[in-house]
Design a protein around this motif. Structure first.
Motif, mmCIF file in Angstrom:
data_model
loop_
_atom_site.group_PDB
_atom_site.id
_atom_site.type_symbol
_atom_site.label_atom_id
_atom_site.label_comp_id
_atom_site.label_asym_id
_atom_site.label_seq_id
_atom_site.Cartn_x
_atom_site.Cartn_y
_atom_site.Cartn_z
ATOM 1 N N VAL A 11 0.843 -1.204 0.000
ATOM 2 C CA VAL A 11 0.000 0.000 0.000
ATOM 3 C C VAL A 11 0.874 1.249 0.000
ATOM 4 N N THR B 185 -1.906 5.082 8.340
ATOM 5 C CA THR B 185 -3.202 4.762 8.933
ATOM 6 C C THR B 185 -3.151 3.401 9.624
ATOM 7 N N PHE C 286 -7.355 10.083 -3.027
ATOM 8 C CA PHE C 286 -6.954 8.932 -2.208
ATOM 9 C C PHE C 286 -8.109 8.545 -1.306
ATOM 10 N N LYS C 287 -9.169 8.033 -1.934
ATOM 11 C CA LYS C 287 -10.412 7.810 -1.179
ATOM 12 C C LYS C 287 -10.227 6.866 -0.003
ATOM 13 N N SER C 288 -9.561 5.738 -0.236
ATOM 14 C CA SER C 288 -9.487 4.755 0.836
ATOM 15 C C SER C 288 -8.649 5.297 1.988
ATOM 16 N N ASN C 289 -7.633 6.051 1.644
ATOM 17 C CA ASN C 289 -6.808 6.658 2.676
ATOM 18 C C ASN C 289 -7.614 7.668 3.492
ATOM 19 N N LEU D 268 -10.816 7.590 4.024
ATOM 20 C CA LEU D 268 -11.718 6.863 4.914
ATOM 21 C C LEU D 268 -10.959 6.255 6.091
ATOM 22 N N LEU D 269 -9.758 5.749 5.816
ATOM 23 C CA LEU D 269 -8.985 5.117 6.889
ATOM 24 C C LEU D 269 -8.598 6.121 7.969
ATOM 25 N N TRP D 270 -8.298 7.337 7.568
ATOM 26 C CA TRP D 270 -7.970 8.361 8.576
ATOM 27 C C TRP D 270 -9.162 8.654 9.470
#
Lengths: 269, 273
Positions: free
Chosen positions: A175, A180, B31-34, B36-38
């Motif tokens: 990744v 995160t 960086f959509k998934s990033n 959401l993860l934050w």
């Protein structure tokens, strides 16, 4: 072996450049700690003062717990090593280790120890002064042998901390952004390792669950040796578990690296 | 090319800010998934704090006069303030030292807008707004548990005081971030500010009269930032003097912050490229 000593010495010099940063980090860290100690004092006073116990701890034991956590933390906590490893992978800096007769894991372990040595060099004095302010409540290990086992456990704790962070940082092979994941793991560690509060104030069933995870062995266990809580069979079992988790984390780290390298490709250089 | 319309400074800055928000949104969606993860990370840390309170109150009924749900309300309010601060200012202030180190501040100094405005508000962290709403949800639940029925005046006062709290955080953090004009690498110092957030969510009565309490009330007003709004909402305010104190402290911090910022900017020498 000599080459790794060289890495340590360079690591120490590099880290010394950030001594003000280290000092600031340590000093700022005392502020919430102090707040936490005051919070507990107020809670104990509400329950009747010095004789009251919470989770089997008197106020003096509670304060000693938090202070011992600081000592273990200063000696063993990972400080940005995981980010540095992830950056090495992302930026392609690990290519050189594939060509040189230097093992990346050992190289990183050397840098980690160098970081810890410098950190302790910088914070030893402020930490000692801080502890001295609480000398009324601060307790030393009950015996020399307990202190010795505390030392052994510290070594294992440092290895476990490092290897878990190393394994997590290996995610950078797959990744783009590992922070995160690191923070999510860190949140669990913060609670389950006993950083936020001693685990013995949790409901018993929850404590039991926690001890199936590696987290207590990253902090709570060495502290409980220090406080004389873990003795006899509890001590041996704990140390055996610590060795087990270190071995497992080592295998995990090696496996992730081997897998990652197959996926790895570097451009330019 | 249409002629730029003449307009007042306020609407000009509003339109600049709107452009910045759009820009940040586009950047985050890259960086959509990033993104959401934050949000998950912050929610997890918030849950951790609430967990801590629940565990504490297994062993005690009060901290001073604060009951369990009052402290949950305090934690949520504190998190709300922190998230709004994070959404608006945090990234920008932590980036300041990089701007100084790499000399990129040059470009911002040249822009035809107030430099402090641009430096402080360049990026918006939209995840912070999502997490702020989670904090609101917990506040509503805690208020329900406490059987609170705040008047419109109380709610308004609470919101205004929360925003004042955000500003206090911003003023202090600017001062801290500006030390990078001297030390170049100030990231450790800036992250140290997170430790001050830890104090802001502690009930003020956990600290008896003493140096610690005085310092964090009258020098660095961390014990006012979330405690005062929560007290207003929970009807726990002892005297209106506390409100005045928070207001005064906000003004004092604001003045020092502006003076510090100006003094720091004078130190700026760019970096060779």
């Amino acid at each position: 072996m000599r080459k790794y000593w060289h890495v340590i010495s360079i690591g120490v010099q590099n880290n010394l450049a950030y001594r003000v940063n280290f000092l600031a980090r340590a000093l700022f860290g005392f502020v919430p700690l102090l707040a936490m100690l005051y919070l507990w004092r107020t809670i104990y006073e509400g329950k009747g003062g010095a004789t009251a116990t919470i989770g089997g701890f008197t106020l003096a034991q509670m304060i000693s717990y938090y202070l011992a956590v600081q000592i273990v933390d200063a000696l063993t906590a990972v400080n940005e090593d995981d980010w540095a490893i992830a950056a090495d992978i992302k930026d392609g800096l690990i290519s050189q280790f594939l060509l040189k007769p230097v093992d990346y894991l050992w190289y990183r372990l050397c840098l980690f120890s160098a970081g810890r040595m410098t950190y302790i060099g910088v914070v030893a004095l402020p930490l000692t002064l801080f502890i001295l302010c609480f000398h009324d409540h601060f307790m030393l290990p009950p015996s020399w042998s307990q202190l010795g086992w505390f030392g052994v456990s510290l070594g294992l704790t440092a290895l476990l901390q490092f290897l878990i962070s190393y394994t997590m940082a290996m995610l950078a092979f797959w990744v783009l952004e590992v922070s995160t994941f690191i923070f999510i793991l860190y949140a669990f560690e913060y609670l389950a390792s006993g950083h936020l509060f001693p685990l013995n104030i949790l409901p018993p069933w929850l404590q039991e669950v926690m001890f199936y995870t590696p987290f207590p062995y990253q902090l709570y266990f060495p502290v409980s040796i220090y406080l004389g809580e873990a003795t006899g069979p509890k001590l041996w079992q704990g140390l055996a578990m610590q060795v087990f988790w270190v071995a497992l984390a080592y295998c995990g780290a090696r496996l992730m690296w081997a897998r990652g390298i197959r996926k790895y490709s570097a451009v330019g250089g | 090319m249409p002629e730029p319309r003449p307009c007042g400074p306020l609407s000009r800055y509003a339109s600049i800010y709107l452009a910045l928000v759009k820009n940040s949104a586009a950047r985050e969606m890259g960086f959509k998934s990033n993104f959401l993860l934050w949000i998950v990370v912050d929610l997890l840390w918030f849950a951790l704090q609430v967990c801590f309170i629940s565990v504490l109150y297994l062993h005690t009924d009060n901290i001073g006069t604060w009951t369990k749900w009052q402290v949950v309300l305090l934690t949520a309010a504190s998190n709300f303030i922190q998230q709004i601060f994070q959404a608006l200012f945090l990234v920008n202030l932590t980036n300041l030292s990089e701007l100084v180190r790499q000399g990129k501040l040059d470009f911002l100094l040249l822009l035809p807008a107030n430099t402090r405005f641009i430096v402080s508000l360049r990026q918006v962290d939209l995840g912070g707004l999502v997490n702020a709403s989670a904090a609101v949800a917990v506040m509503v639940y805690a208020a329900h548990q406490l059987d609170l029925h705040p008047s419109a005046l109380q709610v308004t006062g609470f919101v205004v005081l929360c925003l004042l709290g955000v500003l206090i955080h911003y003023f202090l953090m600017t001062l801290l971030a500006a030390t990078c004009f001297w030390t170049v690498k100030a990231q450790g110092i800036v992250w140290g500010y997170y430790n001050l957030f830890n104090i802001a969510r502690m009930p003020d009565e956990a600290f008896q009269r003493g140096l610690f309490k005085t310092f964090f009330t009258l020098a660095i007003p961390m014990l006012l930032v979330s405690n005062v709004p929560t007290r207003v909402l929970a009807g726990k305010l002892e005297s209106p003097g506390t409100l005045v104190l928070m207001l005064v402290m906000a003004v004092v911090c604001g003045v020092f912050s502006e003076l510090g910022w100006r003094a720091s900017l004078r130190r700026y020498t760019s970096a060779s490229s």
